[in-house]
Structures are given as C-alpha cells and as structure tokens.
Design an enzyme around this catalytic site. Structure first.
Site, PDB file in Angstrom:
ATOM      1  N   SER A   1       0.618  -0.757  -0.123  1.00 30.60           N
ATOM      2  CA  SER A   1       0.181  -0.108  -0.280  1.00 30.60           C
ATOM      3  C   SER A   1       0.321   1.313   0.248  1.00 30.60           C
ATOM      4  O   SER A   1       1.443   1.499  -0.764  1.00 30.60           O
ATOM      5  CB  SER A   1      -1.288   0.281   1.463  1.00 30.60           C
ATOM      6  OG  SER A   1      -1.491   0.928   1.433  1.00 30.60           O
TER       7      SER A   1
ATOM      8  N   TYR B   1      -5.142   8.681  -5.807  1.00 34.18           N
ATOM      9  CA  TYR B   1      -4.595   7.793  -5.597  1.00 34.18           C
ATOM     10  C   TYR B   1      -4.785   6.935  -3.990  1.00 34.18           C
ATOM     11  O   TYR B   1      -5.062   5.943  -4.021  1.00 34.18           O
ATOM     12  CB  TYR B   1      -3.322   8.426  -5.447  1.00 34.18           C
ATOM     13  CG  TYR B   1      -2.521   6.986  -4.555  1.00 34.18           C
ATOM     14  CD1 TYR B   1      -1.597   6.580  -5.523  1.00 34.18           C
ATOM     15  CD2 TYR B   1      -1.251   8.043  -3.362  1.00 34.18           C
ATOM     16  CE1 TYR B   1      -0.843   5.017  -5.016  1.00 34.18           C
ATOM     17  CE2 TYR B   1      -0.229   7.055  -3.561  1.00 34.18           C
ATOM     18  CZ  TYR B   1       0.368   5.695  -3.682  1.00 34.18           C
ATOM     19  OH  TYR B   1       1.189   5.186  -3.721  1.00 34.18           O
TER      20      TYR B   1
ATOM     21  N   LYS C   1      -5.359   2.482  -2.625  1.00 34.94           N
ATOM     22  CA  LYS C   1      -3.819   2.113  -1.452  1.00 34.94           C
ATOM     23  C   LYS C   1      -4.737   1.936  -0.365  1.00 34.94           C
ATOM     24  O   LYS C   1      -4.838   1.256   0.290  1.00 34.94           O
ATOM     25  CB  LYS C   1      -3.094   3.064  -1.360  1.00 34.94           C
ATOM     26  CG  LYS C   1      -2.689   3.751  -2.356  1.00 34.94           C
ATOM     27  CD  LYS C   1      -1.728   1.933  -3.166  1.00 34.94           C
ATOM     28  CE  LYS C   1      -0.525   1.930  -3.669  1.00 34.94           C
ATOM     29  NZ  LYS C   1       0.295   0.817  -3.904  1.00 34.94           N
TER      30      LYS C   1
END
Length: 298
Positions: A138, A152, A156
């Site tokens: 991650s 983004y 993650k």
C-alpha cells in the site's frame, strides 16, 4: 522459497533482497524490456548456481484469465508460489477538480485489481498446501488522505480492506497476509509523480523525507517472512500504523499492548502534524490569490 513479484516501484529491490536469501523468483510486468533489465540486476545477487529468475510479461490489472494462465505456467516451471508480493501500482497527484475522471478508474484498476488478480490466481494452491505468504504494498497515503491524492489514496486504502478480510479467511490455512505502508521511496515512479505534484502535496511530503528502496525492501521482506500483518518503515511509519490500526489483526500480544499504550501520545503528535498540513494548504492558497491579484494590477 518460490516468490512471485509484480515489478513496480520497489518490486526490483524486493526481488534482490529475496534472491540474496536464496529464493527462486518470478518477475511479472507488462514491459518486456523492463523485465529483462530487472532480471539481469537481480541475478547479480545469487548465492548459489541453482537459483532462477523467471520473467512473465502480462498486465496484471486488465484480464484475470490471462493473469491466471501465466501464473499457472510460472508455477509449472518453478513450483508453487510460497510468497506473492503485490507491488503493482502507480501514483498520480493532482487537485480533485483538475483530475481527469478516467484517472480515478485507472488508478483503482492498477493499484487495487492489480493486486486482487495475482492473489486470486495463487490462493487455491496455497490453501491446498496449507502454507503461503501474500504481501500487499500500500502506501502511507493508504493510511491518511492528503491534499492531491483524491485518486491515489482511495486505491491504496482499498488494499487494507482486502488484506484484513483475506487474512481472516486464510489464517486457518496457515497463510499469512502482510500489508506494507512504505513512505516516499526513491524510485523512478516517485520521480515521475513529482513532475505533476501540486505545491501543497510536495511541501507536505517533504515533512517525512525520502527512503532508499533497499532499506524499505529489507524491512518488508523481514515482516513478510515473519508473518507480520503490518509493515511500516521508520518512526513516522510506526506512529501512523499504531494510530490507524483500528480492527486490524495483531501479530502478537506485545504489539497490541504497544498500540494501546502509545495511542494517546501518537494522537496528540498527529494533531500537530494535521495542523501543520492545514497551514501549508492555507499558505499556498493565500500566495496564489496574492499572485493573481498582482497580475491583475499590472
């Protein structure tokens, strides 16, 4: 051990670290030239003549059937995968309203599905053998949402939900999941990301510094081999992992007690960090507004 690694970001450094420990490696990436260059770099760290680096060219985020077939072929050549390291991913920074809508889908496909597909392809064999390790890479941006990471960070954060649920399913089969939260790491991906980072994102990122990929790889591989659920790097990483542990699995009673004891202190420190981040954002906004006003007056 037979280890399969998707070759993105710190993937090559992880492969080097595993090869240095005597593992057989399968590297997976879409770019064949990149694969061959990485293969040569990894082979330099061999400790015996029997070790092999196998290269497989496939897009791990587009077609599950294709991913399943190439991983099956790789296992037929080197044997069943003992550890899968999901490094597939890319970072893209930009303001929410300025980000092209397609980018949100692209990042979710690569950063999330690019880890789902390889994991799904190896899990049946791992369950049959009742052993295995699965690593999801991650990011610290997968623990805290920051300015510029509206596309983004969610991709993650999704890995955490996957890792926690999968760990609960797989633990009875002696399969352990490791969720890694690396900080900014000196890779070509970071250099590319920095080209488009908003000023606010750059200034916030600079507060935690940049780590070398070999440092991050050593810590990640050690945590994965030991079966630790969470893998963090440095004091900031440790604090973030403790702060955001929530209902995440713990590897030991000691780890759980440390989280309980440090939570109050770390939350206090975190509030100062958040205050400084908000201050950075406000300062940048004021500077832009003053610059626009000056341009109008000229």
């Amino acid at each position: 051990r037979v280890i399969l690694i998707t070759l993105f970001g710190i993937g090559k450094s992880i492969a080097m670290e595993c090869y240095r420990q005597g593992a057989f490696i399968t590297l997976v990436a879409r770019d064949e030239e990149k694969l061959l260059r990485a293969k040569k770099d990894v082979e330099k760290f061999a400790i015996n003549d029997k070790q092999v680096v196998l290269c497989v060219s496939v897009d791990v985020s587009s077609d599950y059937t294709q991913v399943e077939n190439v991983i099956k072929q790789a296992q037929e050549k080197l044997g069943p995968v003992d550890m899968l390291v999901n490094c597939a991913g890319t970072a893209l920074a930009g303001k929410f309203e300025e980000m092209e809508v397609e980018r949100f889908k692209e990042l979710m496909e690569l950063n999330y599905l690019g880890s789902v597909y390889p994991s799904r392809a190896v899990i049946t064999t791992m369950k049959e053998r009742r052993m295995g390790r699965i690593v999801f890479v991650s990011s610290q941006a997968g623990q805290i949402g920051l300015f510029g990471y509206t596309a983004y960070s969610p991709s993650k954060f999704a890995l955490r939900g996957l890792a926690e649920a999968l760990q609960m399913e797989m633990k009875p089969y002696n399969i352990y999941v490791t969720l890694a939260f690396p900080p900014d790491t000196d890779t070509p991906l970071l250099a590319e990301e920095n080209k488009s980072k908003p000023l606010e994102t750059k200034l916030i990122s600079e507060t935690s510094g940049v780590w070398q990929p070999d440092q991050v790889a050593k810590i990640l591989v050690k945590d994965a081999v030991q079966g630790n659920f969470s893998s963090s790097v440095g004091p900031d990483g440790y604090m973030l992992s403790a702060l955001t542990c929530g209902m995440s699995p713990v590897t030991s009673i000691t780890e759980g007690l440390q989280q309980i004891v440090t939570m109050g202190l770390f939350r206090t420190i975190a509030l100062f960090y958040l205050g400084s981040f908000d201050s950075i954002v406000r300062r940048c906004m004021i500077q832009r507004e003053q610059s626009k006003a000056a341009d109008k007056n000229e």
